[in-house]
Design an enzyme around this catalytic site. Structure first.
Site, mmCIF file in Angstrom:
data_model
loop_
_atom_site.group_PDB
_atom_site.id
_atom_site.type_symbol
_atom_site.label_atom_id
_atom_site.label_comp_id
_atom_site.label_asym_id
_atom_site.label_seq_id
_atom_site.Cartn_x
_atom_site.Cartn_y
_atom_site.Cartn_z
ATOM 1 N N HIS A 1 0.803 -1.224 0.000
ATOM 2 C CA HIS A 1 0.000 0.000 0.000
ATOM 3 C C HIS A 1 0.838 1.277 0.000
ATOM 4 C CE1 HIS A 1 -3.385 -2.515 2.112
ATOM 5 N NE2 HIS A 1 -3.274 -2.795 0.833
HETATM 6 C C1 LIG Z 1 0.011 -7.719 -4.724
HETATM 7 C C2 LIG Z 1 -0.893 -6.584 -4.323
HETATM 8 C C3 LIG Z 1 -2.014 -6.843 -3.540
HETATM 9 C C4 LIG Z 1 -2.851 -5.804 -3.148
HETATM 10 N N1 LIG Z 1 -4.021 -6.093 -2.507
HETATM 11 C C5 LIG Z 1 -4.952 -5.114 -2.334
HETATM 12 C C6 LIG Z 1 -6.258 -5.412 -1.886
HETATM 13 O O1 LIG Z 1 -6.611 -6.564 -1.653
HETATM 14 N N2 LIG Z 1 -7.132 -4.384 -1.733
HETATM 15 C C7 LIG Z 1 -6.782 -3.094 -1.974
HETATM 16 O O2 LIG Z 1 -7.599 -2.217 -1.782
HETATM 17 N N3 LIG Z 1 -5.548 -2.784 -2.410
HETATM 18 C C8 LIG Z 1 -4.643 -3.766 -2.625
HETATM 19 N N4 LIG Z 1 -3.416 -3.460 -3.136
HETATM 20 C C9 LIG Z 1 -3.076 -2.040 -3.344
HETATM 21 C C10 LIG Z 1 -3.790 -1.394 -4.510
HETATM 22 O O3 LIG Z 1 -3.946 -2.308 -5.556
HETATM 23 C C11 LIG Z 1 -3.003 -0.157 -4.941
HETATM 24 O O4 LIG Z 1 -2.926 0.761 -3.884
HETATM 25 C C12 LIG Z 1 -3.639 0.567 -6.118
HETATM 26 O O5 LIG Z 1 -3.902 -0.312 -7.174
HETATM 27 C C13 LIG Z 1 -2.735 1.694 -6.586
HETATM 28 O O6 LIG Z 1 -3.325 2.363 -7.678
HETATM 29 P P1 LIG Z 1 -2.512 3.437 -8.509
HETATM 30 O O7 LIG Z 1 -3.432 3.934 -9.554
HETATM 31 O O8 LIG Z 1 -1.909 4.392 -7.568
HETATM 32 O O9 LIG Z 1 -1.298 2.628 -9.158
HETATM 33 P P2 LIG Z 1 -1.328 1.338 -10.087
HETATM 34 O O10 LIG Z 1 -2.646 0.681 -10.033
HETATM 35 O O11 LIG Z 1 -0.136 0.535 -9.732
HETATM 36 O O12 LIG Z 1 -1.197 1.911 -11.555
HETATM 37 C C14 LIG Z 1 -0.064 2.475 -12.127
HETATM 38 C C15 LIG Z 1 -0.062 2.130 -13.610
HETATM 39 O O13 LIG Z 1 0.774 3.009 -14.305
HETATM 40 C C16 LIG Z 1 1.603 2.293 -15.186
HETATM 41 N N5 LIG Z 1 2.817 3.093 -15.375
HETATM 42 C C17 LIG Z 1 3.698 3.439 -14.413
HETATM 43 N N6 LIG Z 1 4.671 4.223 -14.916
HETATM 44 C C18 LIG Z 1 4.372 4.398 -16.217
HETATM 45 C C19 LIG Z 1 5.010 5.117 -17.263
HETATM 46 N N7 LIG Z 1 6.129 5.829 -17.063
HETATM 47 N N8 LIG Z 1 4.448 5.075 -18.513
HETATM 48 C C20 LIG Z 1 3.310 4.369 -18.727
HETATM 49 N N9 LIG Z 1 2.684 3.674 -17.768
HETATM 50 C C21 LIG Z 1 3.206 3.691 -16.525
HETATM 51 C C22 LIG Z 1 1.829 0.983 -14.471
HETATM 52 O O14 LIG Z 1 2.263 -0.036 -15.349
HETATM 53 C C23 LIG Z 1 0.467 0.724 -13.876
HETATM 54 O O15 LIG Z 1 -0.399 0.063 -14.771
HETATM 55 C C24 LIG Z 1 -2.543 -4.465 -3.530
HETATM 56 C C25 LIG Z 1 -1.427 -4.209 -4.322
HETATM 57 C C26 LIG Z 1 -0.607 -5.245 -4.731
HETATM 58 C C27 LIG Z 1 0.571 -4.925 -5.598
#
Ligand SMILES: Cc1cc2nc3c(=O)[nH]c(=O)nc-3n(C[C@H](O)[C@H](O)[C@H](O)COP(=O)(O)OP(=O)(O)OC[C@H]3O[C@@H](n4cnc5c(N)ncnc54)[C@H](O)[C@@H]3O)c2cc1C
Ligand SMILES: *[C@@H]1O[C@H](CO)[C@@H](O)[C@H](O)[C@H]1NC(C)=O
Ligand SMILES: *[C@@H]1O[C@H](CO)[C@@H](O)[C@H](O)[C@H]1NC(C)=O
Ligand SMILES: *[C@@H]1O[C@H](CO)[C@@H](O)[C@H](O)[C@H]1NC(C)=O
Length: 616
Positions: A542
């Site tokens: 997280h």
């Molecule tokens: C293994 C795991 C289990 C988890 N379990 C839970 C759960 O059960 N419940 C829950 O609520 N949360 C859970 N989480 C946490 C939750 O999934 C994350 O907090 C949330 O998805 C983050 O969202 P975000 O949009 O910030 O980033 P992300 O969803 O990680 O999205 C970032 C995206 O940007 C892309 N990207 C990054 N840099 C670039 C770039 N330079 N150019 C193009 N694309 C790029 C990446 O490839 C990715 O697709 C878990 C996370 C993980 C990894």
């Protein structure tokens, strides 16, 4: 004579048996094929833009994760704007495993995982290889929302009220609740009419309860003196069945739900395997992005805005590569500074700790049940059973500190993992893994303890000016003593839980947690648990806070309450990195809420007035 008849009968029996078996195979085959068709194919159209990209768009969204997929979907609801969504990873149609809840662990260390590691930790991770924490992150359409364990939690109302108190106008609990509701399609009958829930949104929310042990957890919870609650409702503290982002057994990733269902929208282009390496900033204004796609570097202009949604690791990395970050750090790497901001500071993450227990009754999820054809069939046909959840089949939120408040802010979470974990997914050192993890095939479960209000704070910094070099992640886990103390209180609660009649009745016990590497301390003493936490706690995935939101005059903030990067025009960040403090729960739903809200801010619309609720 008798003998002969029997042989004859057996012979005939085996012929008809073969025919019958063949029929069964055929029937099985057809059922499985139909199941695959409905569950895997039908609902999963590719949304990827195959043709050439345009040279400019009104909005460019970087990263198609929990946040980016939602933002691109919402912005493109206005037919007169053009939107480009860029994702470094691949399409979600490439593997069926992305969509089957129980398979979430199998996605780790594949090409759709960024596979980050922290720098060696000094006060924690002593039981891990090189004292590092392995940080899987989703690298594909859907980001970590298609990679995570799907638990649907919003955190505490106090989290958001605290954001508002810190100067984030518009982010109090009352302000953000409508944005949680906007996304939601509550599928659990008993919660559909609750004022804390909504139906008809994109994100399907369902519940588990797939193995008998899930009822035992709740019974034990009652015996501990806690109510069974809806932790996303009025009171967070208590025991509950898990709420999941899962629809009919299929993972409700943001890509499938927010992009898949609007497939074909003309004003939205979605490009995968497209890695943004730099935001072009001229005259303190974001003008466009450089992208590596198919081995070529291209430039795409943003006529209105660039929205960075790369997640808590990649968003600060991209900002720093583009000259937005701590001045001295950027100068030391030869990066031209556009604006001096504390990007990459305020890294906060939850830790988790598996407290294992064996059991003597077969009430949980076992390897054998996972391998059973009947269980697979049940899943293929009806979307139910053990394949339809991630394995976490119960949840508890607790305030372990002294408080009289019914509506307290929990500091410890129990996630009940109903499997006996034997694989070393987490990079424990060999000798630690051998002793601590379970024997394959054994009966057991794990109380996954998460530290919800971490006081230790770390940083993300660049290793070099090369966008393909991974950044240096240093969470500084457990460097604040209060975090260890909170964990020790969590252990006391766990001891109480394991000692309840309900848990005793299935044979739960403390034996699995007797670990030689800490037994220089008295078993179950404070010093013993202190040692266990420092060896075995690792990330619960997280990370947040690295592009902190705050008042415009707040020197520790990177973005303002409209999520605009301070000092740069036409540039926003919207994902887990903007959280001023990490919320008290799993972070996916809060990130989706952030995305819903920023979409309204960008569009200059208020789409949620009808979702405002009285007396919440
Ligand atoms: C293994 C795991 C289990 C988890 N379990 C839970 C759960 O059960 N419940 C829950 O609520 N949360 C859970 N989480 C946490 C939750 O999934 C994350 O907090 C949330 O998805 C983050 O969202 P975000 O949009 O910030 O980033 P992300 O969803 O990680 O999205 C970032 C995206 O940007 C892309 N990207 C990054 N840099 C670039 C770039 N330079 N150019 C193009 N694309 C790029 C990446 O490839 C990715 O697709 C878990 C996370 C993980 C990894
Ligand atoms: C890991 O921690 C142990 C115990 O504190 C220490 O002896 C060892 O040097 C550390 N290893 C690394 C790579 O930091
Ligand atoms: C891309 O460009 C074409 C040609 O100018 C235009 O018709 C189309 O609307 C553009 N698409 C998007 C999503 O901007
Ligand atoms: C830079 O921005 C300022 C303020 O918006 C504007 O007045 C000026 O014309 C811009 N200069 C260039 C070279 O674009």
């Amino acid at each position: 004579m008798e003998q002969n008849q029997q042989t004859n009968f057996r012979f005939r029996f085996s012929i008809s048996g073969i025919i019958a078996t063949m029929n069964w195979f055929a029937v099985f085959g057809i059922i499985i094929a139909v199941g695959y068709y409905f569950i895997a194919r039908k609902s999963m159209p590719s949304v990827v833009t195959n043709g050439k990209l345009n040279t400019s768009y009104d909005y460019i969204v970087v990263g198609a994760g929990s946040a980016g997929s939602v933002i691109a979907s919402r912005l493109s609801e206005d037919p007169d704007v053009s939107v480009l969504l860029l994702e470094a990873g691949g399409d979600y149609t490439e593997s069926e495993l992305y969509h089957i809840p129980l398979k979430f662990f199998s996605l780790q260390r594949t090409e759709s995982d960024w596979e980050y590691y922290t720098v060696p930790q000094k006060e924690s991770h002593l039981g891990m290889v090189e004292n590092r924490s392995y940080w899987p992150r989703g690298k594909l359409l859907g980001g970590s929302s298609i990679f995570n364990s799907m638990q649907y939690t919003r955190g505490s109302r106090h989290d958001y009220d605290e954001w508002a108190e810190l100067g984030c106008d518009g982010w109090s609990y009352n302000d953000v609740l409508p944005y949680f509701l906007k996304s939601e399609d509550m599928l659990i009958d008993s919660l559909k009419d609750s004022k804390y829930h909504n139906t008809g949104g994109y994100l399907g929310i369902s519940t588990g309860g797939v193995s008998p042990i899930s009822d035992v957890y709740l019974q034990a919870g009652k015996e501990m003196g806690y109510d069974v609650v809806d932790y996303n409702g009025e009171v967070q503290e208590g025991w509950s069945p898990m709420q999941y982002t899962i629809r009919n057994g299929v993972r409700s990733s943001t890509s499938l739900e927010f992009l898949g269902r609007i497939n074909g929208r003309k004003n939205l282009h979605i490009s995968v395997r497209s890695m943004v390496t730099k935001i072009n900033i001229e005259n303190k204004t974001a003008k466009g992005v450089y992208v590596i796609k198919d081995g070529r570097k291209i430039y795409i202009e943003a006529k209105k805005e660039v929205i960075v949604s790369g997640g808590a690791v990649n968003s600060p990395q991209l900002l720093m590569l583009s000259g937005v970050g701590p001045k001295q750090h950027l100068e030391s790497l030869g990066i031209k500074v556009e604006v001096d901001l504390p990007v990459g500071d305020n890294l906060q993450d939850h830790l988790l700790l598996h407290t294992f227990s064996s059991i003597s009754v077969d009430v949980g999820i076992t390897e054998e049940k996972i391998q059973s054809v009947m269980n697979e069939l049940k899943y293929r046909l009806f979307g139910t059973g053990i394949y339809s959840i991630s394995g976490v089949d119960g949840n508890g939120f607790f305030c372990t500190y002294e408080t009289d408040e019914k509506n307290c802010a929990p500091d410890i979470q129990f996630m009940m993992y109903s499997l006996s974990m034997s694989d070393n997914f987490l990079c424990f050192k060999d000798d630690v893994a051998k002793e601590y993890l379970n024997k394959p095939g054994s009966l057991g479960f794990s109380t996954v303890m998460s530290l919800l209000d971490p006081k230790s704070v770390g940083t993300i910094r660049l290793q070099s000016a090369d966008p393909f070099d991974y950044p240096l992640i240093d969470p500084q886990y457990l460097t604040d003593r209060r975090d260890v103390d909170a964990y020790i209180r969590g252990f006391r609660l766990w001891e109480k839980f394991i000692s309840t009649p309900a848990m005793k009745a299935i044979g739960a016990n403390f034996e699995k947690m007797k670990l030689s590497f800490c037994l220089q301390h008295k078993f179950q003493s404070d010093a013993y648990w202190d040692c266990v936490v420092r060896h075995l706690a690792y990330t619960v995935y997280h990370p947040a806070g690295t592009c902190k939101m705050g008042r415009s005059d707040d020197k520790t903030a990177v973005v303002d309450p409209q999520l605009r990067v301070k000092g740069i025009k036409n540039l926003r960040v919207a994902d887990a990195s903007i959280m001023p403090n990490v919320i008290s729960g799993n972070t996916n739903a809060p990130v989706i809420m952030i995305a819903e809200k920023v979409s309204d801010l960008i569009r200059g619309k208020n789409t949620v007035n009808h979702l405002r609720r009285e007396n919440v």
